[in-house]
Write an enzyme that holds these catalytic residues in place. Structure first.
Site, PDB file in Angstrom:
ATOM      1  N   GLU A 144      35.290  -9.142 -16.911  1.00 42.93           N
ATOM      2  CA  GLU A 144      34.054  -8.376 -17.124  1.00 42.93           C
ATOM      3  C   GLU A 144      33.855  -8.214 -18.633  1.00 42.93           C
ATOM      4  O   GLU A 144      34.773  -7.792 -19.327  1.00 42.93           O
ATOM      5  CB  GLU A 144      34.160  -7.015 -16.423  1.00 42.93           C
ATOM      6  N   THR A 182      23.912  -3.084 -11.511  1.00 46.77           N
ATOM      7  CA  THR A 182      24.483  -2.199 -10.486  1.00 46.77           C
ATOM      8  C   THR A 182      24.416  -0.726 -10.899  1.00 46.77           C
ATOM      9  O   THR A 182      24.531   0.172 -10.070  1.00 46.77           O
ATOM     10  CB  THR A 182      25.933  -2.655 -10.186  1.00 46.77           C
ATOM     11  N   SER A 240      17.530   1.505  -7.405  1.00 47.82           N
ATOM     12  CA  SER A 240      17.108   2.600  -6.516  1.00 47.82           C
ATOM     13  C   SER A 240      18.198   3.020  -5.536  1.00 47.82           C
ATOM     14  O   SER A 240      18.040   4.016  -4.823  1.00 47.82           O
ATOM     15  CB  SER A 240      15.861   2.196  -5.713  1.00 47.82           C
ATOM     16  N   ILE A 294      19.200   1.913  -2.667  1.00 46.77           N
ATOM     17  CA  ILE A 294      18.806   2.007  -1.253  1.00 46.77           C
ATOM     18  C   ILE A 294      19.495   0.908  -0.448  1.00 46.77           C
ATOM     19  O   ILE A 294      19.493  -0.264  -0.853  1.00 46.77           O
ATOM     20  CB  ILE A 294      17.276   1.841  -1.104  1.00 46.77           C
ATOM     21  N   HIS A 340      18.573  -0.955   2.195  1.00 42.41           N
ATOM     22  CA  HIS A 340      17.416  -1.346   3.006  1.00 42.41           C
ATOM     23  C   HIS A 340      17.921  -1.915   4.333  1.00 42.41           C
ATOM     24  O   HIS A 340      19.016  -2.481   4.411  1.00 42.41           O
ATOM     25  CB  HIS A 340      16.617  -2.441   2.295  1.00 42.41           C
ATOM     26  N   LYS A 353       8.786  -4.172  -4.154  1.00 42.14           N
ATOM     27  CA  LYS A 353       8.561  -3.081  -3.195  1.00 42.14           C
ATOM     28  C   LYS A 353       7.646  -1.998  -3.742  1.00 42.14           C
ATOM     29  O   LYS A 353       7.311  -1.058  -3.029  1.00 42.14           O
ATOM     30  CB  LYS A 353       9.906  -2.498  -2.765  1.00 42.14           C
ATOM     31  N   ARG A 399      16.224  -6.810 -12.977  1.00 40.42           N
ATOM     32  CA  ARG A 399      16.516  -7.609 -11.788  1.00 40.42           C
ATOM     33  C   ARG A 399      16.756  -9.054 -12.238  1.00 40.42           C
ATOM     34  O   ARG A 399      15.996  -9.565 -13.069  1.00 40.42           O
ATOM     35  CB  ARG A 399      15.337  -7.607 -10.826  1.00 40.42           C
ATOM     36  N   SER A 415      16.911  -7.514  -5.794  1.00 41.41           N
ATOM     37  CA  SER A 415      16.851  -6.668  -4.601  1.00 41.41           C
ATOM     38  C   SER A 415      16.609  -7.534  -3.360  1.00 41.41           C
ATOM     39  O   SER A 415      15.828  -8.482  -3.441  1.00 41.41           O
ATOM     40  CB  SER A 415      15.718  -5.647  -4.748  1.00 41.41           C
ATOM     41  N   CYS A 444      26.309  21.872 -15.182  1.00 37.90           N
ATOM     42  CA  CYS A 444      25.136  21.457 -14.384  1.00 37.90           C
ATOM     43  C   CYS A 444      25.579  20.913 -13.024  1.00 37.90           C
ATOM     44  O   CYS A 444      25.062  21.294 -11.988  1.00 37.90           O
ATOM     45  CB  CYS A 444      24.348  20.363 -15.098  1.00 37.90           C
TER      46      CYS A 444
HETATM   47  C1  FAD Z   1      14.902  -1.709 -10.784  1.00 40.51           C
HETATM   48  C2  FAD Z   1      15.840  -2.204  -9.731  1.00 40.51           C
HETATM   49  C3  FAD Z   1      15.864  -1.624  -8.463  1.00 40.51           C
HETATM   50  C4  FAD Z   1      16.699  -2.111  -7.473  1.00 40.51           C
HETATM   51  N1  FAD Z   1      16.803  -1.446  -6.296  1.00 40.51           N
HETATM   52  C5  FAD Z   1      17.642  -1.910  -5.335  1.00 40.51           C
HETATM   53  C6  FAD Z   1      17.799  -1.208  -4.110  1.00 40.51           C
HETATM   54  O1  FAD Z   1      17.271  -0.109  -3.934  1.00 40.51           O
HETATM   55  N2  FAD Z   1      18.577  -1.758  -3.147  1.00 40.51           N
HETATM   56  C7  FAD Z   1      19.204  -2.953  -3.318  1.00 40.51           C
HETATM   57  O2  FAD Z   1      19.821  -3.431  -2.381  1.00 40.51           O
HETATM   58  N3  FAD Z   1      19.121  -3.621  -4.496  1.00 40.51           N
HETATM   59  C8  FAD Z   1      18.380  -3.106  -5.511  1.00 40.51           C
HETATM   60  N4  FAD Z   1      18.302  -3.754  -6.713  1.00 40.51           N
HETATM   61  C9  FAD Z   1      19.088  -4.972  -6.915  1.00 40.51           C
HETATM   62  C10 FAD Z   1      20.552  -4.675  -7.209  1.00 40.51           C
HETATM   63  O3  FAD Z   1      20.670  -3.656  -8.182  1.00 40.51           O
HETATM   64  C11 FAD Z   1      21.227  -5.947  -7.685  1.00 40.51           C
HETATM   65  O4  FAD Z   1      20.999  -6.940  -6.716  1.00 40.51           O
HETATM   66  C12 FAD Z   1      22.739  -5.803  -7.872  1.00 40.51           C
HETATM   67  O5  FAD Z   1      23.061  -4.669  -8.624  1.00 40.51           O
HETATM   68  C13 FAD Z   1      23.254  -7.059  -8.553  1.00 40.51           C
HETATM   69  O6  FAD Z   1      24.635  -6.947  -8.718  1.00 40.51           O
HETATM   70  P1  FAD Z   1      25.415  -8.074  -9.526  1.00 40.51           P
HETATM   71  O7  FAD Z   1      26.845  -7.776  -9.365  1.00 40.51           O
HETATM   72  O8  FAD Z   1      24.917  -9.413  -9.130  1.00 40.51           O
HETATM   73  O9  FAD Z   1      24.922  -7.898 -11.042  1.00 40.51           O
HETATM   74  P2  FAD Z   1      25.381  -6.860 -12.164  1.00 40.51           P
HETATM   75  O10 FAD Z   1      25.537  -5.503 -11.652  1.00 40.51           O
HETATM   76  O11 FAD Z   1      24.450  -7.035 -13.318  1.00 40.51           O
HETATM   77  O12 FAD Z   1      26.823  -7.388 -12.557  1.00 40.51           O
HETATM   78  C14 FAD Z   1      27.026  -8.555 -13.316  1.00 40.51           C
HETATM   79  C15 FAD Z   1      28.204  -8.293 -14.216  1.00 40.51           C
HETATM   80  O13 FAD Z   1      28.535  -9.482 -14.912  1.00 40.51           O
HETATM   81  C16 FAD Z   1      28.933  -9.142 -16.219  1.00 40.51           C
HETATM   82  N5  FAD Z   1      28.772 -10.338 -17.047  1.00 40.51           N
HETATM   83  C17 FAD Z   1      27.615 -10.945 -17.397  1.00 40.51           C
HETATM   84  N6  FAD Z   1      27.855 -12.013 -18.178  1.00 40.51           N
HETATM   85  C18 FAD Z   1      29.198 -12.082 -18.313  1.00 40.51           C
HETATM   86  C19 FAD Z   1      30.062 -12.958 -19.029  1.00 40.51           C
HETATM   87  N7  FAD Z   1      29.581 -13.994 -19.749  1.00 40.51           N
HETATM   88  N8  FAD Z   1      31.399 -12.731 -18.989  1.00 40.51           N
HETATM   89  C20 FAD Z   1      31.902 -11.675 -18.270  1.00 40.51           C
HETATM   90  N9  FAD Z   1      31.116 -10.814 -17.589  1.00 40.51           N
HETATM   91  C21 FAD Z   1      29.788 -11.018 -17.601  1.00 40.51           C
HETATM   92  C22 FAD Z   1      27.977  -8.013 -16.582  1.00 40.51           C
HETATM   93  O14 FAD Z   1      28.441  -7.228 -17.669  1.00 40.51           O
HETATM   94  C23 FAD Z   1      27.884  -7.250 -15.285  1.00 40.51           C
HETATM   95  O15 FAD Z   1      28.835  -6.211 -15.206  1.00 40.51           O
HETATM   96  C24 FAD Z   1      17.512  -3.243  -7.742  1.00 40.51           C
HETATM   97  C25 FAD Z   1      17.524  -3.804  -9.018  1.00 40.51           C
HETATM   98  C26 FAD Z   1      16.719  -3.263 -10.016  1.00 40.51           C
HETATM   99  C27 FAD Z   1      16.798  -3.804 -11.403  1.00 40.51           C
END
Ligand code: FAD
Length: 477
Positions: free
Chosen positions: A31, A41, A45, A47, A49, A248, A309, A336, A398
């Site tokens: 990471e 992450t 929101s 949620i 879904h 959404k 996203r 999402s 708080c």
């Molecule tokens: C506004 C918004 C609302 C949303 N609402 C919802 C919801 O209500 N319900 C739902 O199901 N989904 C929702 N989503 C989608 C959801 O948040 C994401 O699908 C999910 O968090 C993605 O997780 P991830 O592990 O793929 O990405 P991330 O959480 O971004 O994790 C990727 C990780 O990789 C690391 N990384 C990147 N590049 C490198 C590298 N070169 N070397 C080492 N580490 C690296 C980053 O630091 C990060 O920690 C929403 C997203 C957004 C932006």
């Protein structure tokens, strides 16, 4: 030699690490940040879904429905909060009603519980909503979680089962070798047979490190207001407008910790670190949220934030093994409903790309949750204080979090070393004063528990030192 390198400690990397940790495999998770759950992450929101929204035939549809089914048991095993509060999708006009009909058909086909409500029925339950709403589709099994706490808990279990989690390791290049890959960070090289790319908004950049440019990721920003818990009277359910091409829409979402979220927007941005909020974005949230609930107490806003996203170029989750570079698995375009689908995405990866895995003789799927001192009855509080007086020393006024809760949180398998890491797990600093009172006290606790000087405690990244010099010393008068 590792069997598997997982790149990225968001909810996707965390679920995959957690699920694979029960097998006889040598796994390292890399990471780039100082903590897990530090990008998308952390800002969404939250949620779970039910899965009525994704298009028919998409991976999103299948994995969302399956992920929603898996969450309650997983949250129980991890002792992290999961609350089924239900969601209402509201229609204001004929166009919206046509969209509701499509969502209803998908719900029927996917066996998702739903209910149709008239405005009269619905206003009895949610009296503050706009009386001009014409029709409502209710999805009573929609739930909310705390994605940051869930991610940290998954990682704790993975570490307990032997996964090596390395923070501050940014993958900058990858070499395809005869027996696997060499994954290079700024200061280490890791040999491995398999790579799983879960790098979120950076996943296309990581894929390009082995010459794979078959997909693109655009960054679609969502901005939010956070309202104080005093605004929790606004709604007990998640309220959505009808979804559109851009997502959404602007929602009103009670959080698991009793705040209210208003948002998100959906604007494409150029930079992968552009998480600033803007006047135009927040004005849009304000105007759209007020269409659903006309009297929102904006004087109770305690914070604004934005998340990005990772919008994939195929308009679906992009999960495949590269056919020129075997054992290189991309788990990309996880926008999402990525949180809701995460447990099913992990199963999909394991079932499709790994064969003949052998379970370890001993592994765990459970972990003890954090203490919630404030939620206990008086007799239980007194018992805990008698056992450990630091439970009686409230640090965050708080959110009412005690010193012992913070100490307990620090001594977990993935040690939270920063102010923000503690905040993401336990919430000191998330309340009305936003850490103005408790931050200096938490710095002292972290320094003492980790045996480091107070001026070495950071807010977040290594550069984010909080204490720079003595403001009242002779040199700085
Ligand atoms: C506004 C918004 C609302 C949303 N609402 C919802 C919801 O209500 N319900 C739902 O199901 N989904 C929702 N989503 C989608 C959801 O948040 C994401 O699908 C999910 O968090 C993605 O997780 P991830 O592990 O793929 O990405 P991330 O959480 O971004 O994790 C990727 C990780 O990789 C690391 N990384 C990147 N590049 C490198 C590298 N070169 N070397 C080492 N580490 C690296 C980053 O630091 C990060 O920690 C929403 C997203 C957004 C932006």
């Amino acid at each position: 030699m590792n069997d598997i390198i997982i790149i990225g400690g968001g909810i996707i990397g965390a679920f995959i690490a957690h699920d694979l940790s029960r097998y006889k495999l040598k796994i390292t998770l890399l990471e780039k940040d100082n903590d897990v759950a530090n990008e998308t992450t952390m800002a969404n929101s939250a949620i779970i879904h039910t899965g009525y929204d994704p298009k028919d035939g998409s991976l999103k549809a299948d994995l969302n429905v399956e992920g929603h089914r898996l969450y309650p048991q997983i949250c129980k095993d991890l002792e992290v909060p999961y609350q089924q509060i239900g969601a209402y999708i509201v229609a204001f006009n004929d166009e919206d009603e046509k969209n509701l009909a499509i969502l209803k058909q998908r719900a029927i086909a996917r066996n998702i519980p739903y209910e149709e409500l008239t405005p009269e029925q619905f206003l009895i339950v949610e009296p503050l909503l706009n009386p001009q709403i014409k029709k409502v589709l209710s999805f009573p099994t929609t739930a909310i979680i705390d994605p940051m706490q869930t991610c940290a808990a998954l990682i704790d279990v993975a570490i307990t089962n032997g996964v090596d989690v390395r923070l501050n390791q940014e993958v900058i290049s990858i070499t395809d070798t005869t027996d696997g890959y060499l994954v290079n960070t700024q200061d280490h090289s890791y040999a491995t047979r398999y790579v799983i790319n879960c790098a979120g908004i950076n996943s296309a950049k990581v894929a390009r490190m082995i010459g794979d440019d078959s997909f693109d990721i655009t960054y679609r920003k969502g901005e939010y207001y956070v309202l104080d818990k005093k605004a929790s009277y606004l709604t007990k359910h998640i309220i959505y407008p009808c979804p559109s091409k851009m997502g959404k829409g602007v929602l009103i979402v009670p959080t698991i910790h009793h705040n209210i979220l208003l948002g998100p927007t959906a604007f494409d941005v150029e930079k992968d670190d552009d998480v600033a909020t803007s006047i135009t974005g927040l004005q849009e949230v304000r105007q759209k949220a007020q269409k659903i609930i006309p009297n929102i107490p904006f004087d109770l806003v305690i914070r604004t934030f934005a998340g990005l996203r990772a919008k994939g170029s195929t308009d679906d989750f992009i999960i495949y093994e590269n056919n020129q570079h075997s054992h290189f698995i991309n788990v990309a375009g996880i926008d999402s409903p990525g949180i809701a689908s995460a447990p099913a995405i992990s199963r999909y990866v394991i079932n499709n790309f790994f064969h003949d895995l052998q379970l370890k003789e001993n592994y765990t799927i459970k972990r003890r949750g954090y203490y919630h001192f404030d939620a206990l009855d008086e007799a239980s509080k007194a018992r805990l204080i008698a056992h450990e007086p630091k439970f009686g020393h409230i640090i965050c006024r708080c959110e009412k979090i005690s010193e012992q809760e913070i100490i307990d949180c620090i001594h977990r398998p993935l040690v939270p070393r920063t102010l923000k890491a503690i905040k993401k797990r336990l919430r000191p600093g998330m309340g009305r004063c936003q850490g103005g009172f408790c931050a200096p006290l938490i710095i002292k606790i972290i320094a003492k528990e980790l045996n480091i000087p107070e001026d070495q405690v950071c807010y977040d990244a290594y550069e984010s030192k909080i204490l720079c010099y003595e403001s009242k010393g002779d040199d700085h008068e």
